[in-house]
Structure formats: C-alpha cells, structure tokens
Design an enzyme around this catalytic site. Structure first.
Site, PDB file in Angstrom:
ATOM      1  N   GLN A 144       0.806  -1.228   0.000  1.00 57.65           N
ATOM      2  CA  GLN A 144       0.000   0.000   0.000  1.00 57.65           C
ATOM      3  C   GLN A 144       0.836   1.273   0.000  1.00 57.65           C
ATOM      4  O   GLN A 144       0.314   2.348  -0.280  1.00 57.65           O
ATOM      5  CB  GLN A 144      -0.957  -0.013   1.197  1.00 57.65           C
ATOM      6  CG  GLN A 144      -1.998  -1.125   1.101  1.00 57.65           C
ATOM      7  CD  GLN A 144      -2.904  -1.188   2.313  1.00 57.65           C
ATOM      8  OE1 GLN A 144      -2.615  -1.914   3.255  1.00 57.65           O
ATOM      9  NE2 GLN A 144      -3.976  -0.439   2.307  1.00 57.65           N
ATOM     10  N   GLU A 172      -4.772 -10.186   9.126  1.00 61.69           N
ATOM     11  CA  GLU A 172      -6.220 -10.444   9.012  1.00 61.69           C
ATOM     12  C   GLU A 172      -6.529 -11.738   8.285  1.00 61.69           C
ATOM     13  O   GLU A 172      -7.269 -11.742   7.286  1.00 61.69           O
ATOM     14  CB  GLU A 172      -6.914  -9.268   8.327  1.00 61.69           C
ATOM     15  CG  GLU A 172      -6.858  -7.982   9.136  1.00 61.69           C
ATOM     16  CD  GLU A 172      -7.720  -6.861   8.558  1.00 61.69           C
ATOM     17  OE1 GLU A 172      -8.110  -6.952   7.388  1.00 61.69           O
ATOM     18  OE2 GLU A 172      -7.981  -5.893   9.303  1.00 61.69           O
TER      19      GLU A 172
HETATM   20  C1  BGC Z   1      -6.252  -3.811   6.209  1.00 66.65           C
HETATM   21  C2  BGC Z   1      -5.580  -2.619   5.560  1.00 66.65           C
HETATM   22  C3  BGC Z   1      -6.632  -1.680   4.999  1.00 66.65           C
HETATM   23  C4  BGC Z   1      -7.489  -1.204   6.153  1.00 66.65           C
HETATM   24  C5  BGC Z   1      -8.519  -0.158   5.802  1.00 66.65           C
HETATM   25  C6  BGC Z   1      -7.489  -3.487   6.994  1.00 66.65           C
HETATM   26  O1  BGC Z   1      -8.447  -4.451   6.730  1.00 66.65           O
HETATM   27  O2  BGC Z   1      -5.338  -4.535   6.967  1.00 66.65           O
HETATM   28  O3  BGC Z   1      -4.692  -3.082   4.589  1.00 66.65           O
HETATM   29  O4  BGC Z   1      -6.091  -0.635   4.281  1.00 66.65           O
HETATM   30  O5  BGC Z   1      -8.154  -2.308   6.718  1.00 66.65           O
HETATM   31  O6  BGC Z   1      -9.534  -0.646   4.994  1.00 66.65           O
END
Ligand code: BGC
Length: 431
Positions: free
Chosen positions: A22, A160
């Site tokens: 990201q 996650e």
């Molecule tokens: C993720 C991130 C994502 C963030 C915001 C999380 O689920 O780990 O990569 O950018 O949420 O949506």
C-alpha cells in the site's frame, strides 16, 4: 480515579501502521499487482508508485518521530525477498534492514508484518493457500527473513487471516452479473492461476487448514530464529452486536469468522486486534450499521467505542495480550479523525483500567495510501501525500494524536509536553 489524568501503562506503544504493497510502490512481482493490471480489473486503479515509501522510508520515520510516535508497523514483501521459489534477494533484505535501522536510530519500535494480503506470483501459481505446501513455503520465507533481519521487536505473521470470511459475499459479488465470468477469466489470465489463489478469495477450509497452519509454522520458525521477537497474528474484528431476536445470527457470524481464529492463536505472544467499526446482526440474517449513525467514507458506522469493546471480548476469550495493530477513520474530515482517535483511546483506557492487557495502539494509517480495490480514494492517513510530487503534509489529527502519545494519555500533563516543531497543514517537502 482522577479522570483528568488518564495515563496509559508505562511502556505503552504509540504507533501507526502501513503495509508494504500500500505504500512502497512498484510491487510488480506480487499477485495483487497482476490483478490490478487485468482487463476490466476489480481494482479501481493500479497501485503504481504508491507513496514511494521504498525510497522515502527514512524521511517517513523522521515525520513519525516528529509527530511524537514511537512505534511503526510496516510490511516486508515476500515477493521481493523471495522473487522466485527458493531464490532469496539479499538486496531486498538489506533494504528492509535499513528500514529497521531507520526506526531503531530514532527509538521507534519496529513491528513487522511478514505478509499483508500479497503473495509472490510464483506462490499464487502454486495455488496460494489452496496449496498444501503453503505453510512450509511461508515458514521457509519467514525463517530466512527472521534470520537475516536484526532488530525486529514484534512480528505479525499474517494480516487479518479471517478477512476472506468477512467479505465472502462481496468477493462473490465482484464476479456476478453479466460481465462477471469475463472479468473472472481476465483476472485468472493475469494471475496465471485460479482466483482462489489470491488471499481475498481463499475458501474458508483452506484458511483454517493452510492459513492457520502457515501462521503456526511461521511463528515457530521466527521464534526459533529470534527468540526475543514477540510473534502474533492480526485479525479483523468488529464489535458484533445484535438487534433483539438476532442473537443467533450474531452467534453464527462469530462462530464462522472469529472463534476458530481466536482458539488457534490463544497463548501466542500477542493478538493483533484490527477494529474499524461496529456491526449489528439483523433478524433477517443480514448485518448493517445502526440506522441514523454517521458513516465513514468506507461505509462503516463511525463508532470509536468499538475498539475497546473488541479488546474486552478478545481478552475475555483468550487471556492473551493485545496489540492494537490497526484502528482508524477514513474520510476527508480531519477534525473528525482527531476526535475519533481520542474517543477510541479514551474508551480503550477504560478497558485497560478494567484489566484488559493492551500493549499498544497503531493508528491506520500513517499515510494516505493505496486502499486496495478502492484505489487512492479513501483517506485514512495522519499524513497526506500529493502523489504527483510525493510531498507529505502533516494533518492536524497527527498532532492531536501525537500530543496524547507524548503525554502517554490524557490530562493536565498534555500541556506540559514539548510542542512538536511542525504545524498542521504545513507541506513538508521531504522528497
Ligand atoms: C487492512 C488494511 C486496509 C485497512 C482499511 C485493513 O483491513 O489490513 O490493509 O487498508 O483495513 O480498509
């Protein structure tokens, strides 16, 4: 207790988080990059140079430190460290060592994620988590990286792992409709593999078998290589509520998306809690934000208290220390972001005062970055980025959060802390 002086425990980590894909840019050897460039891509736009943290890591750590934070959660990319099966890049490892050193030189605690949604293309072509060799392949990469890299304090094996179960209806919807089959075929052609090899589309059985297997194997490998690293996994956990009569709907959601994962990681060094909102189960089997509550740009209920509720639940269920590895607000209303953080932390303080073992808090995200399929639209950052010049701009919310971090909480001492030498909204040309 004097509410005017709400301090967090000594040594509490005040940080912010990002993920390699990201922010780094040009992660072209990964499965996500391939999907971004598929015809009629499910990604709104490609990640491209992202916010060029590959070349600006040191500058970004100077900003993080100037804001007043002392921990940084960032990702290392498997596709750079092991670009081909069994072939490791010393140059990539050297780069990540410089990143860790940039943290350590400033007293920033490095929290490193070994896999944040992306995998190398060659792993996707072997089937991703659908491949029964996945745990061994992931553990070998983690072993190699952990042995090579010095100074990691906390390691998150995977990010996650439960998220594909949370978004399975969304994922199915992406390939529904008239053009669905063609879109799916294009995605698979770009990937050179079935779509199930991409993490977000991994079926539940593979997550539970090979995903959890990979976490356990990676945790053991990292601990064997560097016993001093605290190792855990991060999970996506929302505050699960139910309208009257929908308790069974909620129970089924928790049984599917939460319990098997908490059961598997109970007793790890820590559990990484990632909470953005509350969701309420409905009698008709659906779930949604509470009507009438404001929503964030992501469409989530704006509910800062959700984080503390989730931490209480995780602690009650597992007795395992918690590190808040993500919590944040998406949107252009930066004053609301500052208030969201303060309200989240105030409620979290209450949970800690009640005995919930929370070791630290990482705000998502340090920078406005690539929000996966949503592209560069949603803004979570404490720091804005002009992507034409890559110049950073510290937002007032960063300074507000930094003041809480410097004071290690709320109260009279806030005023006694040194004011950072940065003003909100000042464009900082760190190029
Ligand atoms: C993720 C991130 C994502 C963030 C915001 C999380 O689920 O780990 O990569 O950018 O949420 O949506």
């Amino acid at each position: 207790m004097n509410n005017d002086r709400r301090h967090f425990p000594t040594g509490f980590l005040w940080g912010s988080a990002t993920a390699g894909h990201q922010v780094e840019g040009d992660n072209w050897n990964s499965d996500c990059w391939a999907l971004e460039h598929a015809q009629s891509s499910i990604f709104k736009e490609p990640s491209g140079d992202a916010v060029d943290q590959w070349n600006r890591f040191d500058d970004d750590m100077a900003l993080l430190s100037a804001i007043g934070l002392g921990a940084y959660r960032f990702g290392i990319e498997w596709s750079r460290i092991e670009p081909q099966e069994g072939i490791f890049s010393q140059a990539a490892l050297d780069h990540y060592q410089r990143c860790i050193d940039a943290c350590l030189q400033r007293g920033i605690v490095p929290i490193v994620t070994f896999s944040h949604f992306t995998i190398p293309l060659w792993v996707a072509r072997r089937g991703g988590m659908m491949c029964d060799a996945f745990p061994a392949l992931f553990a070998r990469y983690c072993d190699h990286a952990a042995r090579a890299l010095r100074g990691i304090a906390y390691a998150c094996t995977m990010n996650e792992l439960n998220v594909p179960l949370i978004i399975d209806d969304v994922a199915t919807g992406l390939f529904a409709g008239e053009d669905g089959p063609a879109k799916k075929a294009a995605a698979e052609a770009a990937l050179g593999a079935p779509i199930t090899s991409n993490f977000l589309f991994t079926p539940g059985e593979a997550l539970l078998r090979n995903g959890l297997g990979a976490h356990a194997a990676a945790r053991d490998a990292i601990k064997a290589a560097r016993p001093d690293i605290q190792v855990g996994i991060t999970l996506s956990l929302q505050d699960e509520q139910a309208e009257p009569g929908a308790e069974a709907v909620r129970a089924a959601r928790i049984a599917k998306m939460v319990t098997p994962f908490l059961d598997a990681v109970r007793g790890d060094d820590f559990i990484g809690v990632q909470t953005y909102t509350r969701t309420t189960s409905r009698r008709d089997g659906s779930h949604s934000p509470e009507p009438g509550h404001p929503l964030t740009v992501m469409g989530y209920e704006d509910r800062p208290q959700a984080l503390a509720e989730v931490c209480r639940y995780v602690w009650e269920q597992t007795g395992t220390p918690i590190l808040v590895t993500e919590n944040g607000f998406s949107g252009d209303d930066d004053a609301r972001r500052a208030a969201f953080v303060a309200e989240s932390l105030a409620a979290l303080h209450g949970a800690i005062a009640d005995g919930v073992a929370v070791r630290g808090y990482c705000y998502w995200s340090l920078l406005d970055n690539y929000e996966w399929m949503a592209g560069y639209g949603p803004k979570f950052g404490l720091i804005g980025v002009d992507r034409t010049t890559q110049k950073r701009r510290i937002k007032p919310s960063a300074l507000a959060y930094g003041a809480i971090a410097r004071a290690n909480g709320f109260g009279a001492e806030d005023k006694a802390q040194p004011t950072p030498q940065l003003t909100g909204g000042t464009p900082l040309g760190v190029a």
